[in-house]
Enzyme design. Sequence first.
Site, PDB file in Angstrom:
ATOM      1  N   ARG A  86     -31.044  45.143 -10.039  1.00 18.40           N
ATOM      2  CA  ARG A  86     -29.736  45.163 -10.686  1.00 18.40           C
ATOM      3  C   ARG A  86     -28.631  45.600  -9.740  1.00 18.40           C
ATOM      4  O   ARG A  86     -27.481  45.658 -10.150  1.00 18.40           O
ATOM      5  CB  ARG A  86     -29.778  46.172 -11.839  1.00 18.40           C
ATOM      6  CG  ARG A  86     -30.109  45.561 -13.179  1.00 18.40           C
ATOM      7  CD  ARG A  86     -30.262  46.716 -14.146  1.00 18.40           C
ATOM      8  NE  ARG A  86     -29.823  46.386 -15.462  1.00 18.40           N
ATOM      9  CZ  ARG A  86     -30.648  46.115 -16.468  1.00 18.40           C
ATOM     10  NH1 ARG A  86     -31.938  46.079 -16.284  1.00 18.40           N
ATOM     11  NH2 ARG A  86     -30.166  45.874 -17.670  1.00 18.40           N
ATOM     12  N   ARG A 125     -30.782  42.603 -32.999  1.00 18.22           N
ATOM     13  CA  ARG A 125     -32.180  42.596 -32.519  1.00 18.22           C
ATOM     14  C   ARG A 125     -32.986  43.780 -33.062  1.00 18.22           C
ATOM     15  O   ARG A 125     -32.487  44.886 -33.177  1.00 18.22           O
ATOM     16  CB  ARG A 125     -32.124  42.661 -30.998  1.00 18.22           C
ATOM     17  CG  ARG A 125     -33.415  43.030 -30.330  1.00 18.22           C
ATOM     18  CD  ARG A 125     -33.330  42.895 -28.850  1.00 18.22           C
ATOM     19  NE  ARG A 125     -32.496  43.885 -28.201  1.00 18.22           N
ATOM     20  CZ  ARG A 125     -32.293  43.932 -26.896  1.00 18.22           C
ATOM     21  NH1 ARG A 125     -32.816  43.032 -26.107  1.00 18.22           N
ATOM     22  NH2 ARG A 125     -31.543  44.867 -26.371  1.00 18.22           N
ATOM     23  N   ARG A 159     -33.329  49.630 -30.686  1.00 12.56           N
ATOM     24  CA  ARG A 159     -33.067  50.443 -29.498  1.00 12.56           C
ATOM     25  C   ARG A 159     -31.793  51.259 -29.686  1.00 12.56           C
ATOM     26  O   ARG A 159     -30.813  50.755 -30.222  1.00 12.56           O
ATOM     27  CB  ARG A 159     -32.906  49.528 -28.272  1.00 12.56           C
ATOM     28  CG  ARG A 159     -34.229  49.164 -27.661  1.00 12.56           C
ATOM     29  CD  ARG A 159     -34.154  48.068 -26.639  1.00 12.56           C
ATOM     30  NE  ARG A 159     -33.088  48.191 -25.661  1.00 12.56           N
ATOM     31  CZ  ARG A 159     -32.922  47.333 -24.655  1.00 12.56           C
ATOM     32  NH1 ARG A 159     -33.757  46.318 -24.506  1.00 12.56           N
ATOM     33  NH2 ARG A 159     -31.926  47.478 -23.806  1.00 12.56           N
TER      34      ARG A 159
END
Length: 213
Positions: A86, A125, A159
Site C-alpha cells: 500500500r 457489507r 467491521r
Amino acid sequence: MDIILLGPPGAGKGTQAKRLESARGMTQLSTGDMLRAARKADSPIGAQVRDVMDRGELVSDAIVSALIGEHLEDAANGAIFDGYPRTQHQAEALEMLLAERGRTLSHVIELVVDEDALVRRIVGRFTCGECGQMYHEDFHPPKKEGVCDKCGSTEFKRRPDDNEETVRKRMEEYRAKTAPILPFYEERGLVRQVDGMGSVEDVAASIDAILDS
Ligand code: AP5
C-alpha cells in the site's frame, strides 16, 4: 504465480481473492485480515494497530511487511496479495521478500472503480460470524434472511471501520499513498487494468482472462 490485487477500499479485492483461492488453489494473503486476526487475539500487534485501523489510517510499513514475510511460505501454489503493498516502501519490501525466495510477481491487477459507488458497497457489507462468508445488504444478501447460505449460522458481523466517515478516510489514504505506487509496477510492465464496476462474475472473468493469457 504470485499476483497483486490493487484497488481502493471496497473495490472487490477480497471477493476476487477468495474466488481465486477456491478456483485455482492459490492463497489469499490479506494484511487487513492478518491485522484483524491480531486484534481478535489481543496480541501486542493487535493492540498497537487498533486505533490506527479504526481511524482508517495505514498501519506502519514494518508491521505489515513482517506479517507478509511470515505468511509467504503458506502460498506454495501462488500468492494473491490483497491490500498489500500500500506504499512505495511496502512495494520495495515485497520485491525483496519475493527475490529472497526466488519468486517473482506475474501480474498487478488494478481494479478500476467509481469511488462513490464503493461507499455503498462497504457500508452495506457484512460477514457470517461463524464461517466468514461475505454478504451485502443489497447486492448479495443471504438467500434466507438472517441465515448464512454456507454454514447455516445466524450470527453476522460488521467491521468497525465500515462506516462512511472512516471509508472516506481510507479512500484518501489510497489516493495519497497507494495509487502512487502504480508507476513502480508500470515500469516493470506488470499492470493490467480490470473494470471493477461489473458484476462479481464479470470481474472474475476478466481476471481469469489475464491469468490464462
Ligand atoms: P483492508 O482489510 O485491506 O481493507 P480495504 O483495502 O479497505 O479493502 P476492503 O476489504 O474494504 O475492500 P475489498 O477491496 O477487499 O472489497 P470486498 O471484496 O470486501 O484494510 C483495512 C485496514 O487495515 C486499513 O484501513 C489499514 O488501517 C490496515 N491495513 C491493511 N493492510 C495494510 C497495509 N498493507 N499497510 C498499512 N495498513 C494496512 O468488497 C466490498 C463489498 O462489495 C462486499 O460487500 C462485496 O460483497 C461487494 N462486492 C465486491 N465486488 C462486487 C461487485 N463486483 N459488484 C457488487 N458488489 C461487489
